[in-house]
Design an enzyme around this catalytic site. Structure first.
Site, PDB file in Angstrom:
ATOM      1  N   ASP A 130     -39.865  87.150 -53.074  1.00 42.20           N
ATOM      2  CA  ASP A 130     -41.192  87.039 -52.449  1.00 42.20           C
ATOM      3  C   ASP A 130     -42.186  86.343 -53.374  1.00 42.20           C
ATOM      4  O   ASP A 130     -41.940  86.183 -54.582  1.00 42.20           O
ATOM      5  CB  ASP A 130     -41.684  88.459 -52.106  1.00 42.20           C
ATOM      6  CG  ASP A 130     -42.525  88.487 -50.835  1.00 42.20           C
ATOM      7  OD1 ASP A 130     -43.123  87.455 -50.484  1.00 42.20           O
ATOM      8  OD2 ASP A 130     -42.599  89.566 -50.207  1.00 42.20           O
ATOM      9  N   ASP A 132     -43.956  87.242 -41.407  1.00 45.48           N
ATOM     10  CA  ASP A 132     -44.093  88.701 -41.383  1.00 45.48           C
ATOM     11  C   ASP A 132     -44.351  89.189 -39.969  1.00 45.48           C
ATOM     12  O   ASP A 132     -44.366  90.401 -39.723  1.00 45.48           O
ATOM     13  CB  ASP A 132     -45.255  89.144 -42.278  1.00 45.48           C
ATOM     14  CG  ASP A 132     -44.829  89.287 -43.731  1.00 45.48           C
ATOM     15  OD1 ASP A 132     -43.626  89.184 -44.004  1.00 45.48           O
ATOM     16  OD2 ASP A 132     -45.716  89.500 -44.581  1.00 45.48           O
TER      17      ASP A 132
END
Ligand code: GLA
Length: 721
Positions: A460, A526
């Site tokens: 990430d 997301d």
């Protein structure tokens, strides 16, 4: 590479051809090379025809400009009279501000007529003491790639490079732009607009590719669609600061290009040092975006080191448990995952020291003993005993100030040297260009992977690199940081052969062709609401093939939009990607688990088709109805999704044509909905009959589409008989 000295004009013109795309590169002038044609295949051309093409490409003298025709070169210089966006800007302490490169060498490798080829052009500017090498390549897939290497060959003194962009010329008939914006939870939102005189310049200054980055800058003849129209696109393959631009000049040139965006003083070349630009990658099609896009897919599918195993069904724990790590719950999730057919279990954020929320712990890559008293082994062993792979979340480029590592090494935190930049998600950036910091992160991640059998990293990157500098030297550092992140990925893969890496950045904030040379899939967004995902995946898949697009089935009520959707719609949406589950299955009903297991079977049945075939999207006159189709490379099989994004102006949607099929083959059509509901409002009469229809009829006449409730989808399978 055979070397052809720059002695005769015909040797300094190269004609490259691949997959219905031609490029004519001309280096017959004493200076910068030019692309005389990038577009449709021109057939066989001999040297006389190439010479004629070159001579008829010279514009007439325009009044009130310099006294010779202003030509569009690959790296335009004001010294040629070019008064628009220059290809290079730099200086030596304020002097030597303008270059005039002279061609010195010219090498070409031209493949067979259909397999592309490449050219390398070497130039020098003796007055300033710079050397430039430009590579131009037409890949087998028909992508036009170019990049430049600039060397300071002056005997003394630094050269500060401020900007370097490579620009590809496009015909003036290209008069419409399609580019992309976006934000967290809504990546790659398309925007179409006329291409007017002036610059349409998209800048990424976030130190990551960016949730709002344009990914592709497309220009075409107004009205181009997925299956029709002439269109060109460029992509700047770089995960740091970058730009993509289109410029229409007042003399009628249209330029399409990009490069890295350099911060003040970021690249200062000492004598002998060199700077390598990112690749600027172009794709052209005379018949629309799908074909343009398939070239990128085939290019990515041929990359060295790509995984060749079927893409495993993923279970990711983020939306199931967030930071609430507890062995009993995670073990139960793993059991449920295995029972529905999951093949890779990914433990998301929250496993390392102090990470009980997103305000602490980044940088402390040690397992949190308070949550995992026996380490990760009990979970890893359990997951593996169920026959699943194990993956884990990391964010190696980031650091929380509330972490042991930041307390011990405050000088490792990127900044100006005078102050810390503003925090983003409570975090800062660790300076990977600092060898000690780099080594620390490398060794910690290496230890994690050595101590536990881990197959996969979800990597990430959640903070923009604003004010990102090396604090010890007080110099801007995004370029070095970007290069170091790639190096770190490569080093871990080299130490742990077979390791796969997912590129995640607050969802889909790091999606570009360079990071995809170092990683294996992206976390697309997301947002797992399937309605939003239809759009995000449709547009992201212009660049990224389906097998690299992480696509998960989430809870019935989306955590990010609050909308509810049927499991079928959630699953059909995830099917056209790398399928996974991100849902607290301990809260799912027995019926939901059964349905989910059925969809997992559908995915496993069709994944080789979906992940190796060619993707087509349909242009339906009603914007409510979307369709996407994947056709196997040999044309004998296809999977078609009908999607109702909203209520249509007409219902049922009428006949829909299926693109990409072989006209001479006859296909049997059957619904694949595991519970055979077909459609929500009504199935067309052919639905239950498994009719056989030719590819020609399906492509030109089409079939009646199902009447779907809005926000529902249906899938049919076509197989040649
Ligand atoms: C980012 C990612 C999410 C999740 C969280 C964990 O937002 O995009 O998928 O991994 O971080 O903190």
């Amino acid at each position: 590479m055979p070397r052809l000295h720059a002695d005769r004009d015909e040797r300094r013109r190269v004609y490259l051809r691949a997959r219905e795309t031609s490029v004519v590169l001309d280096a017959t002038s004493a200076g910068m090379p030019m692309i005389l044609h990038w577009g449709s295949d021109l057939g066989d051309l001999d040297v006389e025809e190439l010479a004629a093409l070159a001579s008829t490409s010279v514009p007439i003298l325009a009044p009130s400009t310099v006294d010779h025709p202003v030509m569009a070169t690959l790296l335009p210089e004001p010294s040629t009279g070019w008064p628009w966006t220059p290809g290079i800007e730099g200086h030596r302490s304020g002097t030597d501000f303008s270059t005039a490169f002279r061609l010195t060498e010219w090498d070409t490798v031209v493949g067979t007529a259909v397999a592309g080829g490449s050219a390398r052009v070497c130039l020098v500017d003796d007055s300033i003491g710079l050397e430039l090498v430009i590579d131009v390549e037409l890949t087998e897939e028909g992508l036009l790639r170019t990049r430049a290497v600039l060397t300071n060959c002056g005997a003394s003194g630094d050269y500060t490079l401020d900007a370097l962009a490579l620009l590809l010329p496009v015909p003036g008939r290209a008069d419409e732009i399609l580019d992309f914006s976006g934000r967290h939870l809504r990546e790659r939102a398309p925007q179409r607009h006329p291409l007017a005189v002036g610059v349409h310049r998209r800048e990424g200054r976030r130190g990551r590719t960016g949730l709002d980055s344009t990914m592709l800058m497309c220009v075409g003849v107004t009205g181009f669609g997925f299956g029709h129209g002439e269109v060109w696109a460029v992509h700047t393959a770089w995960s740091g600061n970058h730009l993509s631009l289109t410029e229409r000049t007042s003399l009628g040139h249209v330029m399409l290009g990009g490069g890295e965006l350099l911060m003040p003083g970021e690249v200062v070349l000492a004598p002998g040092e060199r700077y390598t630009s990112p690749w600027v990658v172009g794709s052209y099609s005379s018949h629309g975006l799908d074909d343009l896009s398939s070239r990128f897919h085939d290019f990515l599918r041929s990359r060295v080191g790509r995984p060749t195993t079927p893409r495993p069904v993923v279970m990711n724990t983020w939306e199931a448990v967030y930071f609430d790590h507890d062995l009993a719950t995670l073990t139960r999730l793993a059991d449920l995952g295995a029972s529905v057919g999951v093949e890779r279990f990914v433990l998301d954020d929250g496993w390392f020291r102090q990470r009980r929320s997103d305000s602490a712990g980044l940088g402390d890559w040690f397992v949190d003993e308070t949550v995992w008293p026996d380490g990760l082994s009990p979970l890893v062993d359990h997951v593996r005993s169920l026959g699943m792979q194990f993956g884990i979340w990391v964010e190696p480029e980031m650091i929380n100030m509330d972490s042991d590592v930041a307390r011990e090494h405050p000088q490792w935190v990127m900044g100006t040297g005078y102050r810390l930049p503003p925090e983003g998600r409570h975090q800062q950036v660790i300076d990977l260009a600092n060898p000690e910091a780099y080594q620390f992160v490398l060794e910690r991640l290496d230890a994690l992977l050595t101590e536990n059998p881990i197959d996969y990293l979800k990597w990430d990157h959640n903070r923009d690199l604003v004010e990102a500098g090396h604090p010890l030297t007080r110099r801007a550092g995004v370029h070095d940081q970007t290069a170091a992140a790639y190096r770190l990925m490569d080093a871990l893969k080299a130490r742990h052969p077979g390791l796969e890496i997912e590129s995640c950045s607050s969802g889909g904030g790091r999606v570009d062709l360079e990071v995809l040379m170092h990683t294996d899939r992206i976390w697309t967004s997301d947002c797992i609401d399937p309605l939003e995902r239809q759009s995000i995946q449709r547009w992201t898949s212009l660049l990224v093939p389906l097998e690299m697009l992480g696509a998960h089935v989430a809870a019935p009520r989306s955590h990010t939009t609050g909308r509810r959707h049927d499991l079928d719609f959630r699953a059909v949406t995830a099917l056209f990607g790398h399928f996974g589950i991100e849902w607290d299955l301990t809260s799912a009903t027995a019926d939901e688990l059964k349905q989910l297991a059925e969809w997992v079977c559908v995915y496993k049945r069709f994944r080789s088709l979906l992940h190796q075939g060619t993707l087509h999207r349909a242009d339906h006159p009603d914007p409510a109805y979307w369709m996407h189709t994947v056709v196997s490379k040999d044309g004998t099989e296809a999977l078609v999704a009908f999607v109702a994004m909203a209520t249509g102006f007409a219902s049922p949607p009428g006949r829909v044509c299926v693109p990409g099929l072989r006209p001479n083959l006859r296909y049997r059509i059957t619904p694949v909905d595991p519970r055979d509901q077909g459609s929500a409002l009504g199935a067309p009469s052919w639905w239950a009959q498994a009719p056989v229809i030719s590819g020609a009829v399906l492509g030109a006449v089409g079939i009646q589409g199902p009447a779907l409730f809005p926000e529902h989808a249906s899938v049919v399978h076509l197989v040649a008989v």
